[in-house]
Motif scaffolding. Structure first.
Motif, PDB file in Angstrom:
ATOM      1  N   GLU A  78      70.601 125.674 -20.066  1.00 18.53           N
ATOM      2  CA  GLU A  78      70.760 126.904 -19.285  1.00 18.53           C
ATOM      3  C   GLU A  78      69.432 127.646 -19.203  1.00 18.53           C
ATOM      4  O   GLU A  78      69.056 128.156 -18.144  1.00 18.53           O
ATOM      5  CB  GLU A  78      71.827 127.787 -19.942  1.00 18.53           C
ATOM      6  CG  GLU A  78      73.214 127.168 -19.969  1.00 18.53           C
ATOM      7  CD  GLU A  78      74.120 127.790 -21.006  1.00 18.53           C
ATOM      8  OE1 GLU A  78      75.151 127.184 -21.339  1.00 18.53           O
ATOM      9  OE2 GLU A  78      73.780 128.902 -21.494  1.00 18.53           O
TER      10      GLU A  78
ATOM     11  N   GLY B 151      66.715 128.308 -15.824  1.00 13.24           N
ATOM     12  CA  GLY B 151      66.622 129.709 -15.437  1.00 13.24           C
ATOM     13  C   GLY B 151      65.205 130.213 -15.265  1.00 13.24           C
ATOM     14  O   GLY B 151      64.228 129.472 -15.418  1.00 13.24           O
TER      15      GLY B 151
ATOM     16  N   GLN C 212      79.066 146.049 -10.642  1.00 10.10           N
ATOM     17  CA  GLN C 212      77.984 145.068 -10.729  1.00 10.10           C
ATOM     18  C   GLN C 212      77.753 144.738 -12.205  1.00 10.10           C
ATOM     19  O   GLN C 212      77.564 145.641 -13.027  1.00 10.10           O
ATOM     20  CB  GLN C 212      76.688 145.596 -10.105  1.00 10.10           C
ATOM     21  CG  GLN C 212      76.706 145.679  -8.592  1.00 10.10           C
ATOM     22  CD  GLN C 212      77.249 146.989  -8.075  1.00 10.10           C
ATOM     23  OE1 GLN C 212      77.409 147.943  -8.828  1.00 10.10           O
ATOM     24  NE2 GLN C 212      77.536 147.062  -6.784  1.00 10.10           N
TER      25      GLN C 212
ATOM     26  N   PHE D 277      75.310 142.631 -14.678  1.00 12.40           N
ATOM     27  CA  PHE D 277      73.950 142.086 -14.633  1.00 12.40           C
ATOM     28  C   PHE D 277      73.498 141.631 -16.014  1.00 12.40           C
ATOM     29  O   PHE D 277      73.516 142.407 -16.974  1.00 12.40           O
ATOM     30  CB  PHE D 277      72.998 143.155 -14.087  1.00 12.40           C
ATOM     31  CG  PHE D 277      71.542 142.785 -14.111  1.00 12.40           C
ATOM     32  CD1 PHE D 277      71.098 141.576 -13.597  1.00 12.40           C
ATOM     33  CD2 PHE D 277      70.604 143.655 -14.638  1.00 12.40           C
ATOM     34  CE1 PHE D 277      69.750 141.233 -13.624  1.00 12.40           C
ATOM     35  CE2 PHE D 277      69.250 143.332 -14.659  1.00 12.40           C
ATOM     36  CZ  PHE D 277      68.834 142.116 -14.157  1.00 12.40           C
ATOM     37  N   ASN D 278      73.089 140.376 -16.125  1.00 11.84           N
ATOM     38  CA  ASN D 278      72.525 139.832 -17.366  1.00 11.84           C
ATOM     39  C   ASN D 278      71.016 140.075 -17.342  1.00 11.84           C
ATOM     40  O   ASN D 278      70.257 139.295 -16.784  1.00 11.84           O
ATOM     41  CB  ASN D 278      72.830 138.339 -17.471  1.00 11.84           C
ATOM     42  CG  ASN D 278      72.205 137.690 -18.700  1.00 11.84           C
ATOM     43  OD1 ASN D 278      71.520 138.338 -19.488  1.00 11.84           O
ATOM     44  ND2 ASN D 278      72.430 136.395 -18.851  1.00 11.84           N
TER      45      ASN D 278
ATOM     46  N   LYS E   2      72.895 131.648 -20.187  1.00 12.27           N
ATOM     47  CA  LYS E   2      74.147 132.227 -19.705  1.00 12.27           C
ATOM     48  C   LYS E   2      74.848 132.975 -20.838  1.00 12.27           C
ATOM     49  O   LYS E   2      74.643 132.696 -22.022  1.00 12.27           O
ATOM     50  CB  LYS E   2      75.061 131.141 -19.147  1.00 12.27           C
ATOM     51  CG  LYS E   2      74.510 130.485 -17.889  1.00 12.27           C
ATOM     52  CD  LYS E   2      75.490 129.479 -17.299  1.00 12.27           C
ATOM     53  CE  LYS E   2      74.926 128.905 -16.001  1.00 12.27           C
ATOM     54  NZ  LYS E   2      75.876 127.975 -15.340  1.00 12.27           N
TER      55      LYS E   2
ATOM     56  N   VAL F 125      77.722 134.568 -16.872  1.00 12.02           N
ATOM     57  CA  VAL F 125      76.658 135.333 -16.212  1.00 12.02           C
ATOM     58  C   VAL F 125      75.311 134.744 -16.616  1.00 12.02           C
ATOM     59  O   VAL F 125      74.911 134.790 -17.770  1.00 12.02           O
ATOM     60  CB  VAL F 125      76.730 136.826 -16.589  1.00 12.02           C
ATOM     61  CG1 VAL F 125      75.783 137.629 -15.685  1.00 12.02           C
ATOM     62  CG2 VAL F 125      78.152 137.344 -16.469  1.00 12.02           C
ATOM     63  N   GLY F 126      74.608 134.165 -15.647  1.00  9.84           N
ATOM     64  CA  GLY F 126      73.332 133.521 -15.907  1.00  9.84           C
ATOM     65  C   GLY F 126      72.205 134.523 -16.102  1.00  9.84           C
ATOM     66  O   GLY F 126      72.351 135.715 -15.823  1.00  9.84           O
TER      67      GLY F 126
ATOM     68  N   ARG G  79      69.417 136.962 -15.557  1.00 11.69           N
ATOM     69  CA  ARG G  79      69.059 137.807 -14.418  1.00 11.69           C
ATOM     70  C   ARG G  79      70.024 137.653 -13.240  1.00 11.69           C
ATOM     71  O   ARG G  79      69.681 138.007 -12.118  1.00 11.69           O
ATOM     72  CB  ARG G  79      67.615 137.543 -13.965  1.00 11.69           C
ATOM     73  CG  ARG G  79      66.582 137.949 -15.011  1.00 11.69           C
ATOM     74  CD  ARG G  79      65.182 137.791 -14.479  1.00 11.69           C
ATOM     75  NE  ARG G  79      64.204 137.969 -15.547  1.00 11.69           N
ATOM     76  CZ  ARG G  79      62.981 137.463 -15.515  1.00 11.69           C
ATOM     77  NH1 ARG G  79      62.591 136.739 -14.479  1.00 11.69           N
ATOM     78  NH2 ARG G  79      62.146 137.654 -16.516  1.00 11.69           N
ATOM     79  N   GLU G  80      71.200 137.172 -13.513  1.00  8.66           N
ATOM     80  CA  GLU G  80      72.217 137.050 -12.461  1.00  8.66           C
ATOM     81  C   GLU G  80      73.062 138.317 -12.407  1.00  8.66           C
ATOM     82  O   GLU G  80      73.357 138.926 -13.435  1.00  8.66           O
ATOM     83  CB  GLU G  80      73.125 135.855 -12.709  1.00  8.66           C
ATOM     84  CG  GLU G  80      74.208 135.686 -11.648  1.00  8.66           C
ATOM     85  CD  GLU G  80      75.148 134.536 -11.926  1.00  8.66           C
ATOM     86  OE1 GLU G  80      75.941 134.187 -11.021  1.00  8.66           O
ATOM     87  OE2 GLU G  80      75.111 133.967 -13.040  1.00  8.66           O
ATOM     88  N   THR G  81      73.464 138.694 -11.195  1.00  7.52           N
ATOM     89  CA  THR G  81      74.377 139.816 -10.994  1.00  7.52           C
ATOM     90  C   THR G  81      75.674 139.309 -10.396  1.00  7.52           C
ATOM     91  O   THR G  81      75.658 138.612  -9.379  1.00  7.52           O
ATOM     92  CB  THR G  81      73.763 140.874 -10.060  1.00  7.52           C
ATOM     93  OG1 THR G  81      72.551 141.382 -10.635  1.00  7.52           O
ATOM     94  CG2 THR G  81      74.731 142.031  -9.848  1.00  7.52           C
ATOM     95  N   LYS G  82      76.779 139.633 -11.037  1.00  2.00           N
ATOM     96  CA  LYS G  82      78.108 139.342 -10.508  1.00  2.00           C
ATOM     97  C   LYS G  82      78.680 140.631  -9.919  1.00  2.00           C
ATOM     98  O   LYS G  82      78.537 141.708 -10.514  1.00  2.00           O
ATOM     99  CB  LYS G  82      79.041 138.847 -11.613  1.00  2.00           C
ATOM    100  CG  LYS G  82      78.541 137.617 -12.365  1.00  2.00           C
ATOM    101  CD  LYS G  82      78.987 136.345 -11.713  1.00  2.00           C
ATOM    102  CE  LYS G  82      78.745 135.159 -12.642  1.00  2.00           C
ATOM    103  NZ  LYS G  82      79.095 133.872 -11.993  1.00  2.00           N
TER     104      LYS G  82
END
Length: 267
Positions: A15, A19, A90, A92-93, A99, A202-203, A205-208
């Motif tokens: 992971e 990334g 939102q 955010f990692n 992840k 949540v990866g 710097r990923e935002t869900k």
């Protein structure tokens, strides 16, 4: 680490490698073994950059705290009783180079809960809006029976499983990677993992983005409604831990982050 069926059951390094941090040259030990001025042995001299052997991660409250950010806002600030409102969260990692959750992902739980409180203090749990992707049912909290393969491991032929998520509410968004046994059932046994489901973790710097559509009750009190979004984490599914007799601290829920917003009920 792979299962006997060739499935990656521990993939934190992969992971990270896929990334942004790996591309920037930020290594695992840069976060988990931060450098500081210290001695590297009792008899050594002091060095300016000795890696601290902390290895803190999922079992460290300090490391977990704030790993995930969450913000929430409504689509309107005023609404009448009986009307619909949409709240958007939102997630955010911003802190982990892999992840979240990671490591023994089959055991970990990370979930988003949204609760509304009216001026009289009455609370309303808001279920997450479904997105309609394949396997989504495993990303929405449920207490349906699961983990039936524990019966096989413990020689309990009539074992029907335990509550799948055992969270305070059903209908929350759960960020997870489901592990399935050879019969296609959820498992917490890495060695019995033949396949995996949709990866909703949540990866880095990923935002869900998650939405919560709520038809406000006709009888809700007029005035300000406070809405709270919380990200919580648990190292082990509570129902599984209780069935196996695991120490309670391994099943404790930890608040990772929260945010609040409001709207007003008008006549």
């Amino acid at each position: 680490e792979k299962s006997p069926y060739g499935i990656w059951v521990k993939s934190t390094q992969l992971e990270w490698k896929a990334g942004p941090y790996a591309k920037e040259g930020v290594r695992c030990h840069d976060c988990h073994m931060p450098k500081a001025e210290a001695k590297n042995s009792k008899l050594s001299k002091t060095y300016p950059d000795v890696a601290q052997h902390l290895f803190h991660g999922a079992h460290s409250e300090a490391k977990l705290r704030g790993t995930i950010e969450v913000l929430i806002q409504p689509d309107t600030r005023e609404i009448e009783p009986g009307e619909k409102i949409i709240l958007t969260a939102q997630v955010f990692n911003h802190k982990a180079g892999h992840k979240v959750p990671s490591g023994s992902a089959e055991e970990r739980q990370l979930w988003l809960t949204v609760t509304a409180y009216d001026v009289q203090g009455k609370s309303y749990h808001l279920p997450v809006d479904k997105k309609g992707f394949a396997g989504e049912e495993y990303t929405i909290s449920s207490n349906e029976p699961a983990y039936q393969d524990m019966g096989m491991m413990m020689d309990l032929p009539d074992f029907n499983g335990v509550a799948r998520d055992a969270l305070p509410y059903e209908g929350d968004r759960v960020f997870r990677l489901p592990y399935f046994d050879p019969q296609g059932r959820l498992t917490i046994a890495q060695w019995n993992t033949k396949s995996q489901g949709v990866d909703s973790r949540v990866g880095p710097r990923e935002t869900k983005i998650e939405t919560f559509t709520w038809q406000v009750p006709d009888d809700i009190a007029l005035g300000k409604v406070r809405c709270v979004a919380e990200i919580n984490y648990r190292k082990l599914v509570k129902s599984v831990g209780e069935f196996l007799g695991v120490p309670a601290e391994e099943m404790e829920s930890q608040l990772i982050n929260k945010s609040e917003t409001y709207f007003t009920i008008v006549d």
